[in-house]
Design a protein around this motif. Structure first.
Motif, mmCIF file in Angstrom:
data_model
loop_
_atom_site.group_PDB
_atom_site.id
_atom_site.type_symbol
_atom_site.label_atom_id
_atom_site.label_comp_id
_atom_site.label_asym_id
_atom_site.label_seq_id
_atom_site.Cartn_x
_atom_site.Cartn_y
_atom_site.Cartn_z
ATOM 1 N N THR A 1 -58.253 -42.159 50.601
ATOM 2 C CA THR A 1 -58.779 -43.515 50.954
ATOM 3 C C THR A 1 -60.391 -43.471 51.205
ATOM 4 O OG1 THR A 1 -58.261 -43.314 53.182
ATOM 5 C CG2 THR A 1 -56.953 -44.580 51.642
ATOM 6 N N ASN B 1 -53.981 -46.247 56.173
ATOM 7 C CA ASN B 1 -54.388 -47.611 56.013
ATOM 8 C C ASN B 1 -53.823 -48.170 54.822
ATOM 9 O OD1 ASN B 1 -56.093 -49.910 55.287
ATOM 10 N ND2 ASN B 1 -57.227 -49.552 57.364
ATOM 11 N N ARG B 2 -53.155 -49.161 54.932
ATOM 12 C CA ARG B 2 -52.366 -49.985 53.986
ATOM 13 C C ARG B 2 -53.279 -50.416 52.890
ATOM 14 N NH1 ARG B 2 -47.029 -51.243 53.828
ATOM 15 N NH2 ARG B 2 -46.934 -51.378 55.921
ATOM 16 N N ASP B 3 -54.168 -51.194 53.249
ATOM 17 C CA ASP B 3 -55.185 -51.840 52.455
ATOM 18 C C ASP B 3 -56.028 -50.857 51.692
ATOM 19 O OD1 ASP B 3 -54.142 -54.064 53.315
ATOM 20 O OD2 ASP B 3 -55.720 -54.433 54.668
ATOM 21 N N PRO C 1 -48.326 -45.278 46.923
ATOM 22 C CA PRO C 1 -48.970 -45.038 48.169
ATOM 23 C C PRO C 1 -47.781 -45.018 49.265
ATOM 24 C CG PRO C 1 -49.315 -47.441 47.175
ATOM 25 C CD PRO C 1 -48.233 -46.666 46.459
ATOM 26 N N ALA D 1 -54.130 -49.431 49.063
ATOM 27 C CA ALA D 1 -53.997 -50.231 47.497
ATOM 28 C C ALA D 1 -55.072 -50.238 46.957
ATOM 29 C CB ALA D 1 -53.601 -51.643 48.516
ATOM 30 N N LEU E 1 -47.550 -44.676 53.490
ATOM 31 C CA LEU E 1 -48.245 -44.889 54.722
ATOM 32 C C LEU E 1 -47.860 -43.719 55.620
ATOM 33 C CD1 LEU E 1 -48.000 -48.454 56.039
ATOM 34 C CD2 LEU E 1 -49.745 -46.987 55.668
#
Ligand SMILES: NC(=O)c1ccc[n+]([C@@H]2O[C@H](COP(=O)([O-])OP(=O)(O)OC[C@H]3O[C@@H](n4cnc5c(N)ncnc54)[C@H](OP(=O)(O)O)[C@@H]3O)[C@@H](O)[C@H]2O)c1
Length: 307
Positions: free
Chosen positions: A16, A39-41, A59, A44, A61
């Motif tokens: 990320t 971090n999910r966002d 993805p 993405a 987590l």
């Protein structure tokens, strides 16, 4: 070609930001990318960037500082039933002032070594024959490494895996304990790669020192003015200072190693992808095996305590 892409997969931790994100873009069309991050966002966002390049990303987590999260992530990856041909252990933190995890453990040691070790150990039996595992270490582990010493590092200060978990280091280290934690955890990454390579001759397992990349999240603790100055100076100095690098350059080297079809294993690479020597500890097989044995014993003890 399409079916190859769908079946073969690379697992990337820390995709990320910095070198990990650049590697995700560099490997975008080489196979399915299993993007492992906390971090999910942000996951993405990287997945979207990979897909815009024509790739496919899944993805997952995972907080490397939480061993339960690491276990669940490894299980979720195995359940994807992909042909796992590469694993980049890149996630990492550096915090001069250090901090503790929710369990009171040394956050840097758990995030950089213990979590990635547990993650790799859980995935190793599921990797394809000939798969490549690459651990991103750091030359800060070496007390003789001049740029690291000038920055305030005093090399790895390893006492034992259990002591590292408690944030205890060989006395006489850096004035900032977080730097001892970082250098020690990164040495653990490198010796783990060397020991696992000997244990798993069906795989190619390496470590790398990626070079000093100032403009990444790893240096977020630096003041804004120093970061801006560095971002201006680094491109100018790079042709003259061998150890300076950028995420894009690191990604090209990571990609070359991860996709290398030759039969090498147990190599410690420098920022250019050339073999380098680490500290005397890194080169000592007995020390490599000791760190791995102590880490396994510690994980077993923590696992028993958690049940
Ligand atoms: N930069 C350098 O000068 C340098 C030099 C030598 C070695 N390295 C090594 O290179 C690797 C990449 O560093 P970088 O410079 O690219 O740094 P970066 O930009 O900060 O990237 C670090 C990555 O690790 C992830 N991460 C951090 N803590 C995590 C956790 N608890 N669980 C899961 N993921 C976590 C970050 O996720 P978030 O985006 O959510 O924060 C990010 O994706 C690290 O292993 C570092 O030690 C860097």
């Amino acid at each position: 070609m399409q079916s190859n892409m769908e079946n073969k997969a690379y697992i990337l931790t820390g995709p990320t930001s910095g070198a990990g994100r650049a590697t995700a873009l560099s490997l975008a069309t080489a196979g399915t990318l299993v993007l492992v991050g906390r971090n999910r966002d942000k996951l993405a966002e990287t997945a979207g960037a990979v897909e815009r390049l024509g790739g496919k990303a899944v993805p997952i987590l995972c907080d490397m500082s939480d061993l339960g999260s690491v276990r669940r992530a490894a299980d979720a990856i195995v359940a994807l039933d992909l042909r796992l041909i590469g694993l980049l252990n890149n996630a990492g933190i550096q915090n001069p002032h250090n901090a503790a995890t929710a369990d009171g453990w040394d956050n840097t040691f758990v995030t950089n070594h213990l979590g990635p070790f547990a993650f790799t150990q859980a995935l190793l039996p599921h990797l394809d024959d000939g798969a490549c595992v690459l651990f991103v270490g750091s030359a800060t582990e070496d007390p003789e490494r001049k740029p690291a010493v000038r920055a305030g590092f005093r090399g790895s200060r390893y006492l034992s895996a259990a002591a590292s978990l408690r944030g205890e280091w060989v006395p006489g280290g850096s004035s900032k304990p977080g730097m001892d934690a970082y250098a020690t955890s990164k040495q653990c990454n490198i010796v783990t790669a060397m020991a696992l390579a000997r244990e798993n001759p069906r795989l190619h397992i390496h470590a790398i020192e990626p070079g000093i990349m100032i403009a990444t999240g790893l240096h977020a603790h630096m003041s804004a003015s120093r970061r801006i100055l560095a971002s201006v100076l680094v491109p100018l100095l790079m042709p003259f200072v061998k150890v300076l690098s950028t995420p894009g350059r690191a990604a090209r080297v990571f990609t070359r190693i991860l996709t290398d079809a030759s039969a090498t294993t147990a190599c410690y690479y420098d920022q250019d992808g050339n073999p380098m020597q680490g500290s005397t500890f890194v080169r000592d097989r007995a020390f490599q095996d000791r760190v791995v044995a102590e880490t396994r014993a510690l994980l077993a003890e923590l696992d028993a305590g958690a049940r």
